[in-house]
Design a protein around this motif. Structure first.
Motif, mmCIF file in Angstrom:
data_model
loop_
_atom_site.group_PDB
_atom_site.id
_atom_site.type_symbol
_atom_site.label_atom_id
_atom_site.label_comp_id
_atom_site.label_asym_id
_atom_site.label_seq_id
_atom_site.Cartn_x
_atom_site.Cartn_y
_atom_site.Cartn_z
ATOM 1 N N MET A 1 0.829 -1.197 0.000
ATOM 2 C CA MET A 1 0.000 0.000 0.000
ATOM 3 C C MET A 1 0.866 1.250 0.000
ATOM 4 O O MET A 1 0.608 2.196 -0.757
ATOM 5 C CB MET A 1 -0.923 0.032 1.215
ATOM 6 C CG MET A 1 -1.716 1.334 1.315
ATOM 7 S SD MET A 1 -2.327 1.718 2.979
ATOM 8 C CE MET A 1 -0.829 2.145 3.824
ATOM 9 N N CYS A 2 1.884 1.262 0.841
ATOM 10 C CA CYS A 2 2.763 2.435 0.914
ATOM 11 C C CYS A 2 3.457 2.691 -0.412
ATOM 12 O O CYS A 2 3.578 3.851 -0.839
ATOM 13 C CB CYS A 2 3.782 2.259 2.037
ATOM 14 S SG CYS A 2 3.034 2.335 3.678
ATOM 15 N N LEU A 3 3.908 1.627 -1.081
ATOM 16 C CA LEU A 3 4.516 1.785 -2.406
ATOM 17 C C LEU A 3 3.519 2.368 -3.396
ATOM 18 O O LEU A 3 3.840 3.277 -4.155
ATOM 19 C CB LEU A 3 5.011 0.433 -2.936
ATOM 20 C CG LEU A 3 6.360 -0.051 -2.477
ATOM 21 C CD1 LEU A 3 6.586 -1.493 -2.927
ATOM 22 C CD2 LEU A 3 7.464 0.847 -3.011
ATOM 23 N N GLU A 4 2.315 1.824 -3.388
ATOM 24 C CA GLU A 4 1.312 2.248 -4.366
ATOM 25 C C GLU A 4 0.795 3.655 -4.103
ATOM 26 O O GLU A 4 0.475 4.383 -5.042
ATOM 27 C CB GLU A 4 0.147 1.260 -4.377
ATOM 28 C CG GLU A 4 0.542 -0.089 -4.941
ATOM 29 C CD GLU A 4 -0.492 -1.169 -4.743
ATOM 30 O OE1 GLU A 4 -0.452 -2.143 -5.508
ATOM 31 O OE2 GLU A 4 -1.334 -1.066 -3.816
ATOM 32 N N LEU B 1 -3.198 3.478 -9.047
ATOM 33 C CA LEU B 1 -2.268 2.936 -8.056
ATOM 34 C C LEU B 1 -2.744 3.229 -6.634
ATOM 35 O O LEU B 1 -2.682 2.360 -5.758
ATOM 36 C CB LEU B 1 -0.863 3.497 -8.269
ATOM 37 C CG LEU B 1 -0.059 2.845 -9.387
ATOM 38 C CD1 LEU B 1 1.156 3.694 -9.737
ATOM 39 C CD2 LEU B 1 0.362 1.444 -8.997
ATOM 40 N N LYS B 2 -3.198 4.444 -6.406
ATOM 41 C CA LYS B 2 -3.672 4.798 -5.067
ATOM 42 C C LYS B 2 -4.936 4.012 -4.701
ATOM 43 O O LYS B 2 -5.099 3.581 -3.561
ATOM 44 C CB LYS B 2 -3.890 6.302 -4.972
ATOM 45 C CG LYS B 2 -2.564 7.052 -4.932
ATOM 46 C CD LYS B 2 -2.742 8.544 -5.040
ATOM 47 C CE LYS B 2 -1.455 9.329 -5.013
ATOM 48 N NZ LYS B 2 -0.239 8.708 -5.444
ATOM 49 N N ASN B 3 -5.809 3.792 -5.680
ATOM 50 C CA ASN B 3 -7.010 2.992 -5.444
ATOM 51 C C ASN B 3 -6.626 1.554 -5.093
ATOM 52 O O ASN B 3 -7.154 0.965 -4.146
ATOM 53 C CB ASN B 3 -7.907 3.025 -6.683
ATOM 54 C CG ASN B 3 -9.221 2.335 -6.455
ATOM 55 O OD1 ASN B 3 -9.856 2.488 -5.423
ATOM 56 N ND2 ASN B 3 -9.637 1.551 -7.424
ATOM 57 N N GLN B 4 -5.697 0.999 -5.835
ATOM 58 C CA GLN B 4 -5.214 -0.349 -5.552
ATOM 59 C C GLN B 4 -4.529 -0.399 -4.192
ATOM 60 O O GLN B 4 -4.644 -1.379 -3.458
ATOM 61 C CB GLN B 4 -4.244 -0.775 -6.656
ATOM 62 C CG GLN B 4 -3.860 -2.216 -6.618
ATOM 63 C CD GLN B 4 -3.105 -2.615 -7.876
ATOM 64 O OE1 GLN B 4 -3.446 -2.212 -8.976
ATOM 65 N NE2 GLN B 4 -2.066 -3.393 -7.691
ATOM 66 N N GLY B 5 -3.829 0.680 -3.848
ATOM 67 C CA GLY B 5 -3.163 0.763 -2.554
ATOM 68 C C GLY B 5 -4.131 0.683 -1.393
ATOM 69 O O GLY B 5 -3.848 0.039 -0.376
ATOM 70 N N PRO C 1 6.972 8.283 -8.363
ATOM 71 C CA PRO C 1 6.701 7.520 -9.584
ATOM 72 C C PRO C 1 7.881 6.654 -10.032
ATOM 73 O O PRO C 1 7.669 5.537 -10.524
ATOM 74 C CB PRO C 1 6.382 8.601 -10.620
ATOM 75 C CG PRO C 1 5.808 9.722 -9.811
ATOM 76 C CD PRO C 1 6.591 9.694 -8.515
ATOM 77 N N GLU C 2 9.103 7.111 -9.829
ATOM 78 C CA GLU C 2 10.275 6.314 -10.225
ATOM 79 C C GLU C 2 10.324 4.999 -9.435
ATOM 80 O O GLU C 2 10.613 3.941 -9.995
ATOM 81 C CB GLU C 2 11.564 7.112 -10.000
ATOM 82 C CG GLU C 2 11.713 8.332 -10.896
ATOM 83 C CD GLU C 2 10.911 9.548 -10.435
ATOM 84 O OE1 GLU C 2 10.773 10.492 -11.250
ATOM 85 O OE2 GLU C 2 10.397 9.566 -9.295
ATOM 86 N N THR C 3 10.036 5.083 -8.146
ATOM 87 C CA THR C 3 10.027 3.889 -7.302
ATOM 88 C C THR C 3 8.881 2.966 -7.692
ATOM 89 O O THR C 3 9.043 1.749 -7.755
ATOM 90 C CB THR C 3 9.918 4.283 -5.814
ATOM 91 O OG1 THR C 3 10.991 5.165 -5.493
ATOM 92 C CG2 THR C 3 9.965 3.071 -4.910
ATOM 93 N N GLN C 4 7.725 3.548 -7.951
ATOM 94 C CA GLN C 4 6.571 2.753 -8.363
ATOM 95 C C GLN C 4 6.850 2.036 -9.682
ATOM 96 O O GLN C 4 6.565 0.842 -9.816
ATOM 97 C CB GLN C 4 5.336 3.646 -8.512
ATOM 98 C CG GLN C 4 4.843 4.215 -7.209
ATOM 99 C CD GLN C 4 3.784 5.280 -7.409
ATOM 100 O OE1 GLN C 4 3.791 6.009 -8.405
ATOM 101 N NE2 GLN C 4 2.867 5.380 -6.461
ATOM 102 N N PHE D 1 4.177 6.027 -18.075
ATOM 103 C CA PHE D 1 2.829 5.579 -17.723
ATOM 104 C C PHE D 1 2.510 5.918 -16.274
ATOM 105 O O PHE D 1 1.446 6.454 -15.964
ATOM 106 C CB PHE D 1 2.681 4.074 -17.968
ATOM 107 C CG PHE D 1 1.400 3.515 -17.422
ATOM 108 C CD1 PHE D 1 0.190 3.750 -18.056
ATOM 109 C CD2 PHE D 1 1.396 2.757 -16.260
ATOM 110 C CE1 PHE D 1 -0.998 3.246 -17.554
ATOM 111 C CE2 PHE D 1 0.214 2.245 -15.744
ATOM 112 C CZ PHE D 1 -0.986 2.490 -16.393
ATOM 113 N N VAL D 2 3.433 5.595 -15.378
ATOM 114 C CA VAL D 2 3.201 5.784 -13.947
ATOM 115 C C VAL D 2 3.006 7.261 -13.600
ATOM 116 O O VAL D 2 2.259 7.592 -12.680
ATOM 117 C CB VAL D 2 4.355 5.160 -13.127
ATOM 118 C CG1 VAL D 2 4.229 5.472 -11.656
ATOM 119 C CG2 VAL D 2 4.388 3.654 -13.332
ATOM 120 N N LYS D 3 3.635 8.151 -14.354
ATOM 121 C CA LYS D 3 3.514 9.584 -14.078
ATOM 122 C C LYS D 3 2.153 10.161 -14.481
ATOM 123 O O LYS D 3 1.799 11.248 -14.044
ATOM 124 C CB LYS D 3 4.624 10.353 -14.795
ATOM 125 C CG LYS D 3 5.973 10.205 -14.140
ATOM 126 C CD LYS D 3 7.008 11.073 -14.833
ATOM 127 C CE LYS D 3 8.330 11.054 -14.092
ATOM 128 N NZ LYS D 3 9.326 11.935 -14.741
#
Length: 120
Positions: free
Chosen positions: A20-23, A51-55, A28-31, A41-43
């Motif tokens: 969750m913390c990662l998401e 990502l936050k919803n999944q988190g 964005p680079e870490t994700q 894409f992540v940006k």
């Protein structure tokens, strides 16, 4: 529930809070690196929202796993833990097949070990 199964369930709960913390809170680079996704894409704002919803789901799952260890007793505790570990295993297999193979090792394998420790 035996000690090893309890430890595995604690690891499973903490693992999902870490995911969750990662998401939700990582750069964005870490994700992108963690989830094998292109940085471009992540940006994107839509990807960040996803990502936050999944988190949130992973965080709630982690909290439920940990709370179930202290709020449910006896045979019900084992049944709830089996259900949650099975859920993690299924989600980990799906993620490993559809997102990145790392999910097999990071999510599905701990779910499998926890489930087997509860069953055996």
């Amino acid at each position: 529930m035996n000690l090893f199964a309890t430890i595995m369930m604690i690891i499973l709960g903490v693992l999902h809070i870490a995911i969750m913390c990662l998401e939700m809170f990582s750069k964005p680079e870490t994700q992108a690196n963690s989830f094998d996704m292109p940085l471009e894409f992540v940006k994107q704002p839509e990807a960040q929202t996803a990502l936050k919803n999944q988190g949130i789901y992973n965080g709630v799952l982690g909290i439920v796993i940990l709370l179930s260890l202290v709020m449910v007793n006896g045979a019900a505790s084992i049944a709830v833990s089996e259900l949650l570990a099975g859920f993690v295993l299924v989600v980990g297999i799906y993620g490993g097949l559809t997102a990145t193979r790392k999910i097999f090792l990071i999510q599905a394998l701990p779910g499998l070990i926890a489930l087997l420790s509860l069953i055996l």
